[in-house]
Design a protein around this motif. Structure first.
Motif, PDB file in Angstrom:
ATOM      1  N   MET A   1       3.164  -1.560  -8.772  1.00  0.00           N
ATOM      2  CA  MET A   1       2.355  -2.694  -8.488  1.00  0.00           C
ATOM      3  C   MET A   1       0.978  -2.485  -8.511  1.00  0.00           C
ATOM      4  O   MET A   1       0.150  -3.394  -8.738  1.00  0.00           O
ATOM      5  N   ALA A   2       0.556  -1.142  -8.452  1.00  0.00           N
ATOM      6  CA  ALA A   2      -0.931  -0.923  -8.523  1.00  0.00           C
ATOM      7  C   ALA A   2      -1.357  -0.831 -10.084  1.00  0.00           C
ATOM      8  O   ALA A   2      -2.357  -1.282 -10.306  1.00  0.00           O
ATOM      9  N   GLU A   3      -0.249  -0.396 -10.756  1.00  0.00           N
ATOM     10  CA  GLU A   3      -0.881  -0.415 -12.404  1.00  0.00           C
ATOM     11  C   GLU A   3      -0.953  -1.605 -13.090  1.00  0.00           C
ATOM     12  O   GLU A   3      -1.544  -1.893 -14.107  1.00  0.00           O
ATOM     13  N   THR A   4      -0.117  -2.558 -12.455  1.00  0.00           N
ATOM     14  CA  THR A   4      -0.068  -3.965 -13.182  1.00  0.00           C
ATOM     15  C   THR A   4      -1.048  -4.935 -12.490  1.00  0.00           C
ATOM     16  O   THR A   4      -1.299  -5.915 -12.843  1.00  0.00           O
ATOM     17  N   GLY A   5      -1.857  -4.364 -11.468  1.00  0.00           N
ATOM     18  CA  GLY A   5      -2.951  -5.373 -11.022  1.00  0.00           C
ATOM     19  C   GLY A   5      -2.504  -6.219  -9.861  1.00  0.00           C
ATOM     20  O   GLY A   5      -3.128  -6.811  -8.967  1.00  0.00           O
ATOM     21  N   LEU A   6      -1.120  -6.119  -9.584  1.00  0.00           N
ATOM     22  CA  LEU A   6      -0.697  -7.141  -8.368  1.00  0.00           C
ATOM     23  C   LEU A   6      -1.158  -6.353  -7.006  1.00  0.00           C
ATOM     24  O   LEU A   6      -1.293  -7.266  -6.107  1.00  0.00           O
ATOM     25  N   LEU A   7      -0.944  -5.155  -6.820  1.00  0.00           N
ATOM     26  CA  LEU A   7      -1.409  -4.483  -5.641  1.00  0.00           C
ATOM     27  C   LEU A   7      -2.996  -4.994  -5.145  1.00  0.00           C
ATOM     28  O   LEU A   7      -3.323  -5.353  -4.245  1.00  0.00           O
ATOM     29  N   ALA A   8      -3.907  -4.843  -6.365  1.00  0.00           N
ATOM     30  CA  ALA A   8      -5.169  -5.500  -5.951  1.00  0.00           C
ATOM     31  C   ALA A   8      -5.438  -6.762  -5.314  1.00  0.00           C
ATOM     32  O   ALA A   8      -6.235  -7.111  -4.664  1.00  0.00           O
ATOM     33  N   LEU A   9      -4.382  -7.640  -6.022  1.00  0.00           N
ATOM     34  CA  LEU A   9      -4.454  -8.942  -5.512  1.00  0.00           C
ATOM     35  C   LEU A   9      -3.929  -9.171  -4.007  1.00  0.00           C
ATOM     36  O   LEU A   9      -4.149 -10.403  -3.142  1.00  0.00           O
ATOM     37  N   ALA A  10      -3.374  -8.005  -3.415  1.00  0.00           N
ATOM     38  CA  ALA A  10      -3.054  -8.023  -1.966  1.00  0.00           C
ATOM     39  C   ALA A  10      -3.827  -7.460  -1.033  1.00  0.00           C
ATOM     40  O   ALA A  10      -3.726  -6.859   0.028  1.00  0.00           O
ATOM     41  N   ALA A  11      -5.024  -7.132  -1.343  1.00  0.00           N
ATOM     42  CA  ALA A  11      -6.333  -6.658  -0.712  1.00  0.00           C
ATOM     43  C   ALA A  11      -6.773  -7.493   0.204  1.00  0.00           C
ATOM     44  O   ALA A  11      -6.905  -8.791   0.018  1.00  0.00           O
ATOM     45  N   GLY A  12      -7.410  -6.974   1.368  1.00  0.00           N
ATOM     46  CA  GLY A  12      -8.175  -7.919   2.317  1.00  0.00           C
ATOM     47  C   GLY A  12      -9.382  -8.044   2.096  1.00  0.00           C
ATOM     48  O   GLY A  12     -10.080  -7.428   0.982  1.00  0.00           O
ATOM     49  N   PRO A  13     -10.157  -8.563   2.977  1.00  0.00           N
ATOM     50  CA  PRO A  13     -11.631  -8.943   2.757  1.00  0.00           C
ATOM     51  C   PRO A  13     -12.449  -7.757   2.412  1.00  0.00           C
ATOM     52  O   PRO A  13     -13.601  -7.829   1.667  1.00  0.00           O
ATOM     53  N   ASP A  14     -12.180  -6.554   2.656  1.00  0.00           N
ATOM     54  CA  ASP A  14     -12.896  -5.589   2.607  1.00  0.00           C
ATOM     55  C   ASP A  14     -12.576  -4.754   1.408  1.00  0.00           C
ATOM     56  O   ASP A  14     -13.256  -3.873   0.969  1.00  0.00           O
ATOM     57  N   GLY A  15     -11.558  -5.334   0.552  1.00  0.00           N
ATOM     58  CA  GLY A  15     -11.341  -4.968  -0.790  1.00  0.00           C
ATOM     59  C   GLY A  15     -10.177  -3.899  -0.845  1.00  0.00           C
ATOM     60  O   GLY A  15      -9.675  -3.347  -2.262  1.00  0.00           O
ATOM     61  N   ALA A  16      -9.652  -3.290   0.479  1.00  0.00           N
ATOM     62  CA  ALA A  16      -8.699  -2.360   0.319  1.00  0.00           C
ATOM     63  C   ALA A  16      -7.253  -2.753   0.402  1.00  0.00           C
ATOM     64  O   ALA A  16      -6.867  -3.650   1.074  1.00  0.00           O
ATOM     65  N   PRO A  17      -6.551  -2.476  -0.602  1.00  0.00           N
ATOM     66  CA  PRO A  17      -5.318  -3.125  -0.671  1.00  0.00           C
ATOM     67  C   PRO A  17      -4.274  -2.740   0.318  1.00  0.00           C
ATOM     68  O   PRO A  17      -4.710  -1.645   1.092  1.00  0.00           O
ATOM     69  N   VAL A  18      -3.489  -3.159   0.771  1.00  0.00           N
ATOM     70  CA  VAL A  18      -2.492  -2.838   1.887  1.00  0.00           C
ATOM     71  C   VAL A  18      -0.990  -2.786   1.300  1.00  0.00           C
ATOM     72  O   VAL A  18      -0.608  -3.134   0.277  1.00  0.00           O
TER      73      VAL A  18
ATOM     74  N   LEU B   1       9.607  -4.286  -1.370  1.00  0.00           N
ATOM     75  CA  LEU B   1       9.811  -3.554  -2.492  1.00  0.00           C
ATOM     76  C   LEU B   1       9.590  -4.286  -3.816  1.00  0.00           C
ATOM     77  O   LEU B   1      10.704  -4.695  -4.242  1.00  0.00           O
ATOM     78  N   VAL B   2       8.565  -5.094  -4.152  1.00  0.00           N
ATOM     79  CA  VAL B   2       8.663  -6.265  -5.203  1.00  0.00           C
ATOM     80  C   VAL B   2       9.073  -5.656  -6.462  1.00  0.00           C
ATOM     81  O   VAL B   2       9.755  -6.468  -7.281  1.00  0.00           O
ATOM     82  N   ALA B   3       8.436  -4.675  -6.972  1.00  0.00           N
ATOM     83  CA  ALA B   3       8.594  -3.980  -8.249  1.00  0.00           C
ATOM     84  C   ALA B   3      10.069  -3.849  -8.514  1.00  0.00           C
ATOM     85  O   ALA B   3      10.899  -4.029  -9.421  1.00  0.00           O
TER      86      ALA B   3
ATOM     87  N   GLY C   1       7.668   7.213 -11.289  1.00  0.00           N
ATOM     88  CA  GLY C   1       6.921   6.364 -10.347  1.00  0.00           C
ATOM     89  C   GLY C   1       7.746   5.676  -9.597  1.00  0.00           C
ATOM     90  O   GLY C   1       9.072   5.683  -9.556  1.00  0.00           O
ATOM     91  N   HIS C   2       7.202   5.000  -8.527  1.00  0.00           N
ATOM     92  CA  HIS C   2       7.884   4.147  -7.386  1.00  0.00           C
ATOM     93  C   HIS C   2       7.409   2.676  -7.403  1.00  0.00           C
ATOM     94  O   HIS C   2       6.145   2.608  -8.058  1.00  0.00           O
ATOM     95  N   ASP C   3       7.926   1.988  -6.365  1.00  0.00           N
ATOM     96  CA  ASP C   3       7.610   0.481  -6.392  1.00  0.00           C
ATOM     97  C   ASP C   3       5.921   0.357  -6.311  1.00  0.00           C
ATOM     98  O   ASP C   3       5.256  -0.294  -7.050  1.00  0.00           O
TER      99      ASP C   3
END
Length: 372
Positions: free
Chosen positions: A143-160, A165-167, A137-139
């Motif tokens: 982030m995706a598997e821990t739920g952190l990426l989902a919290l970075a989503a915009g109003p349309d629900g799409a993560p950015v 490289l936080v992880a 895996g990579h960063d």
């Protein structure tokens, strides 16, 4: 002399998490011996952009002040040549999948028997054990598997894709350095080293303490762009200006919100943002959109309301505040006379031991340290 003067680190890691961790240790005075493949060195040497004759800019930034040993760990007799160095080392840092160092003959069980004072730090995505321990895996994956990426989503629900490289850094590098220093401190008392299992995914959950509290205790798991600090509140949002730049507004506390409302000359209905959060946010957005970034920068100047215009990296590196704090005054030399600012690390200047001007290692320049 730095606080880690006399500490020797053998670094088997590549790319970002481990090399940044050992850079921090080197900045504090440790001697870091970087183990690399003969001929090509570690992968980061070839990453663009180029800088000097023996590595790209990314490699140079992450490996300032270290020394390089080029050795094929799978070659006959290679491990026997390397072991005397490990026997005298204080720290080993490695970043392979679980089991690789054991197969090479450099695992914790063997090395700790030879050197009981050794602090042995393994950095991986998912840890040394568990169903995902062997998954690559990579960063972004972590982030995706821990739920952190989902919290970075915009109003349309799409993560950015996050800009940092936080992880790798926050989940890997910093916990590795913290635990290495803790283990070295413990060793002063016990005389014994320790095995450190640094899992980047484990350490990402720390950054979601508020989201976990909302979900577990409050019964409401954060939705994309819906949490108080993920864009779901007028008091913590990014607003577009009239010239298509952006204002980062974070007047969370009432005293800051009141000043912010005064600067924007908001009507009473918008000031009571608790009554109609989305309505207040729309009014704020319209006001910010009515003026340019420069106008807002002037309006916020001297007003204590936690609002700033979003800078580019280039603008930030020219900001008188950061320049005045000498963040970019230390130099990184390329061996050919070229220079760029050294990477800023969390080591405060008073504890930094590497010279103000220093280079990164040529591949294999420290091979004379090997036995045999």
């Amino acid at each position: 002399m730095g606080p880690l003067d006399g500490i020797t680190v053998i670094d088997f890691s590549t790319l970002l998490p481990g090399p940044l961790a050992t850079l921090i240790l080197a900045e504090a005075g440790a001697t870091v011996l970087k183990i690399e493949r003969p001929g090509t060195g570690e992968d980061m040497r070839s990453y663009p952009p180029a800088f000097g004759r023996d590595g790209g800019a990314n490699f140079a930034l992450l490996n300032r002040g270290k020394r390089s040993i080029a050795i094929d760990l799978k070659a006959p007799g290679a491990i026997d040549r390397l072991l005397p160095l490990v026997d005298r080392a204080d720290v080993v840092v490695e970043q392979f999948r679980p089991g690789v160092m054991d197969r090479l003959g450099l695992g914790w069980d063997r090395l700790s028997q030879r050197n009981p004072r050794l602090v042995y730090c393994s950095i991986t995505g998912y840890g040394q054990a568990g169903p995902k321990s062997q998954i690559a895996g990579h960063d972004l994956n972590y982030m995706a598997e821990t739920g952190l990426l989902a919290l970075a989503a915009g109003p349309d629900g799409a993560p950015v894709v996050p800009p940092a490289l936080v992880a790798d850094i926050a989940g890997g590098t910093y916990p590795a350095v913290i635990n290495i220093l803790l283990a070295l401190t413990e060793r002063q008392r016990t005389g014994a080293g320790r095995r450190l299992d640094i899992a980047m995914t484990d350490n990402l959950f720390t950054f979601m303490y508020w989201a976990m509290g909302d979900g577990i205790a409050g019964g409401e798991w954060p939705r994309p762009a819906g949490g108080r600090v993920t864009g779901g509140w007028a008091r913590y949002r990014i607003y577009r200006t009239g010239d298509d730049r952006f204002v980062a507004a974070a007047p969370l506390e009432d005293r800051f919100w009141s000043i912010f409302c005064d600067v924007l000359d908001l009507p009473d209905a918008a000031r009571n943002d608790q009554a109609d959060p989305e309505g207040a946010a729309r009014i704020v957005a319209d006001r910010i959109r009515s003026r340019t970034a420069a106008e807002w920068q002037a309006a916020f100047a001297g007003r204590d309301c936690c609002c700033v215009v979003v800078n580019s990296l280039e603008q930030a590196m020219a900001d008188p505040h950061f320049v005045g704090r000498s963040l970019f005054s230390r130099g990184l030399l390329d061996g050919l006379g070229g220079r760029m600012p050294a990477l800023r690390t969390p080591v405060v200047p008073e504890m930094t031991a590497t010279p103000a001007e220093a280079g990164y290692p040529a591949l294999g320049e420290a091979n004379g340290l090997l036995g045999g």
